[in-house]
Design an enzyme around this catalytic site. Structure first.
Site, PDB file in Angstrom:
ATOM      1  N   ASP A  31       0.828  -1.207   0.000  1.00 15.94           N
ATOM      2  CA  ASP A  31       0.000   0.000   0.000  1.00 15.94           C
ATOM      3  C   ASP A  31       0.866   1.263   0.000  1.00 15.94           C
ATOM      4  OD1 ASP A  31      -2.361   1.418  -0.017  1.00 15.94           O
ATOM      5  OD2 ASP A  31      -2.732   1.220   2.128  1.00 15.94           O
ATOM      6  N   ASN A  33       1.257   3.425  -2.878  1.00 13.72           N
ATOM      7  CA  ASN A  33       1.835   3.795  -4.184  1.00 13.72           C
ATOM      8  C   ASN A  33       1.267   5.116  -4.721  1.00 13.72           C
ATOM      9  OD1 ASN A  33       3.411   1.203  -4.759  1.00 13.72           O
ATOM     10  ND2 ASN A  33       1.373   0.451  -4.244  1.00 13.72           N
ATOM     11  N   GLY A  34      -0.066   5.245  -4.665  1.00  9.69           N
ATOM     12  CA  GLY A  34      -0.710   6.466  -5.153  1.00  9.69           C
ATOM     13  C   GLY A  34      -0.284   7.676  -4.333  1.00  9.69           C
ATOM     14  N   ARG A  35      -0.239   7.487  -3.001  1.00  4.64           N
ATOM     15  CA  ARG A  35       0.160   8.599  -2.111  1.00  4.64           C
ATOM     16  C   ARG A  35       1.602   9.014  -2.352  1.00  4.64           C
ATOM     17  NH1 ARG A  35      -0.469   6.519   3.398  1.00  4.64           N
ATOM     18  NH2 ARG A  35      -1.412   4.732   2.341  1.00  4.64           N
ATOM     19  N   HIS A  48       2.504   3.575  -8.975  1.00  6.52           N
ATOM     20  CA  HIS A  48       2.332   2.151  -9.278  1.00  6.52           C
ATOM     21  C   HIS A  48       3.552   1.633 -10.044  1.00  6.52           C
ATOM     22  CE1 HIS A  48      -1.591   2.401  -7.636  1.00  6.52           C
ATOM     23  NE2 HIS A  48      -2.060   3.213  -8.566  1.00  6.52           N
ATOM     24  N   SER A  76      -7.119  -5.483  -5.371  1.00  6.57           N
ATOM     25  CA  SER A  76      -8.242  -6.037  -4.614  1.00  6.57           C
ATOM     26  C   SER A  76      -9.538  -5.882  -5.408  1.00  6.57           C
ATOM     27  CB  SER A  76      -8.371  -5.327  -3.263  1.00  6.57           C
ATOM     28  OG  SER A  76      -9.021  -4.089  -3.430  1.00  6.57           O
ATOM     29  N   LEU A 142      11.609 -20.044  -4.918  1.00 12.62           N
ATOM     30  CA  LEU A 142      10.586 -19.169  -4.332  1.00 12.62           C
ATOM     31  C   LEU A 142       9.254 -19.295  -5.071  1.00 12.62           C
ATOM     32  CD1 LEU A 142       9.928 -16.676  -2.379  1.00 12.62           C
ATOM     33  CD2 LEU A 142      10.376 -15.267  -4.394  1.00 12.62           C
TER      34      LEU A 142
HETATM   35  C1  V0D Z   1       0.356  -1.777  -8.718  1.00 13.89           C
HETATM   36  C2  V0D Z   1       2.442  -2.039  -6.486  1.00 13.89           C
HETATM   37  C3  V0D Z   1       3.351  -6.290 -10.718  1.00 13.89           C
HETATM   38  C4  V0D Z   1       1.017  -2.397  -6.279  1.00 13.89           C
HETATM   39  C5  V0D Z   1       3.137  -2.828  -7.553  1.00 13.89           C
HETATM   40  C6  V0D Z   1      -2.947  -5.956 -11.748  1.00 13.89           C
HETATM   41  C7  V0D Z   1      -0.016  -1.839  -7.260  1.00 13.89           C
HETATM   42  C8  V0D Z   1       2.680  -2.495  -8.954  1.00 13.89           C
HETATM   43  C9  V0D Z   1       2.230  -7.039 -10.992  1.00 13.89           C
HETATM   44  C10 V0D Z   1       2.185  -8.425 -11.480  1.00 13.89           C
HETATM   45  C11 V0D Z   1       0.844  -4.018  -9.745  1.00 13.89           C
HETATM   46  C12 V0D Z   1       1.040  -9.203 -11.341  1.00 13.89           C
HETATM   47  C13 V0D Z   1       1.026 -10.524 -11.768  1.00 13.89           C
HETATM   48  C14 V0D Z   1       2.137 -11.061 -12.328  1.00 13.89           C
HETATM   49  C15 V0D Z   1       3.275 -10.316 -12.475  1.00 13.89           C
HETATM   50  C16 V0D Z   1       3.298  -9.013 -12.050  1.00 13.89           C
HETATM   51  C17 V0D Z   1       1.156  -6.210 -10.650  1.00 13.89           C
HETATM   52  C18 V0D Z   1      -0.986  -5.443 -10.336  1.00 13.89           C
HETATM   53  C19 V0D Z   1      -0.529  -4.251  -9.839  1.00 13.89           C
HETATM   54  C20 V0D Z   1      -2.464  -5.672 -10.410  1.00 13.89           C
HETATM   55  F1  V0D Z   1       2.131 -12.352 -12.727  1.00 13.89           F
HETATM   56  N1  V0D Z   1       3.012  -5.096 -10.240  1.00 13.89           N
HETATM   57  N2  V0D Z   1       1.673  -5.025 -10.192  1.00 13.89           N
HETATM   58  N3  V0D Z   1      -0.165  -6.431 -10.713  1.00 13.89           N
HETATM   59  N4  V0D Z   1       1.295  -2.804  -9.201  1.00 13.89           N
END
Ligand code: V0D
Length: 253
Positions: A31, A33-35, A48, A76, A142
């Site tokens: 949590d 990222n936006g802020r 993000h 989520s 992992l």
């Molecule tokens: C945005 C911070 C990697 C949280 C990290 C769709 C929010 C960057 C993935 C990712 C997001 C997901 C699946 C995968 C490989 C990479 C990702 C989302 C958001 C939601 F197999 N970053 N990331 N997925 N953020």
């Protein structure tokens, strides 16, 4: 944007990664990222994007620390309430992330998996993730789990519906039903419950994440925003977990 896997170490070359009492399964609510972006006058998308770099650092540190399972709460079921352009940006991240890092993750013997309702995600997102899951399915290093379009109450309700179906079909006995059997109906079937939950970004709540699975988990909350979360902070959280285990372990065992 590319960050090579093994040149981001902020610690001394001689740093010893402790192994005793390391949590086997660490779950993280990423949590803030936006802020982080808003604090610097940047669009939320920039936060993000920066959050992706943190994932790379933390995965690398988890491997070195011999963590076995890392579950990351990426999106989520409530995140659909955000502005459309922000959602569109976030949903492109898995494919972008995997196009850059999948070869390195394969080289590091990482097994990628996902939990949540994938059906609601766009095809290009699902396809990229599905490919990564299949491509890494035989790896035994992992286990990197992404929680995408995940909501715990929905998961539990869904598990209950399937389970009752099995009971009605006579596949399962209501009288003999136990916690372990119920766990087998969750997205996390077969995965050990998290030992440690980390939430960055200052909020102290679970936000519908792994409600059943976190029953006995140790919690680590930090005000640090996810893009600022570092290897050092992650190792600190692992160390605090080890100390808590040591304090109570002797009495319980
Ligand atoms: C945005 C911070 C990697 C949280 C990290 C769709 C929010 C960057 C993935 C990712 C997001 C997901 C699946 C995968 C490989 C990479 C990702 C989302 C958001 C939601 F197999 N970053 N990331 N997925 N953020």
């Amino acid at each position: 944007m590319k960050i090579p896997f093994f040149n981001t170490n902020q610690l001394e070359e001689s740093f010893h990664y402790p192994e005793d009492n390391t949590p086997e399964h660490v779950a993280i609510i990423m949590d803030g990222n936006g802020r982080w972006a808003e604090n610097q006058g940047l669009p939320r998308a920039a936060g993000h994007q920066e959050g992706v770099s943190t994932i790379v650092k933390i995965v690398k540190t988890a491997i070195k620390s011999k963590v076995k399972v890392l579950t990351l709460y990426a999106f989520s079921t409530e995140n659909w309430k955000r502005p459309r352009h922000e959602i569109d940006f976030i949903l492109k991240l898995p494919k972008e992330f995997l196009s850059i890092y999948l070869p390195e993750l394969i080289a590091q013997n990482v097994r990628i998996d996902a939990i949540g309702d994938m059906n609601a995600l766009p095809f290009f997102t699902r396809e990229a993730i599905q490919h990564a899951i299949e491509r890494t399915g035989d790896n035994d290093g992992l286990q990197l789990n992404f929680a995408l379009n995940y909501g715990s109450r929905h998961e539990i309700l869904n598990a209950m519906k399937t389970m009752i179906g099995d009971i009605n079909k006579g596949k399962l006995s209501l009288d003999e039903l136990n916690e372990q059997q119920f766990s087998g109906y969750l997205y996390t079937a077969g995965v050990k419950d998290p030992d440690l939950l980390i939430r960055t970004g200052g909020e102290k709540r679970l936000s519908n994440f792994l409600l059943w699975q976190l029953a006995y988990t140790e919690f680590w909350f930090t005000d640090v925003l996810w893009p600022d979360f570092s290897e050092k902070e992650f190792l600190h959280a692992l160390e605090k977990y080890r100390q808590r285990e040591r304090r109570y372990g002797g009495i319980l065992k």
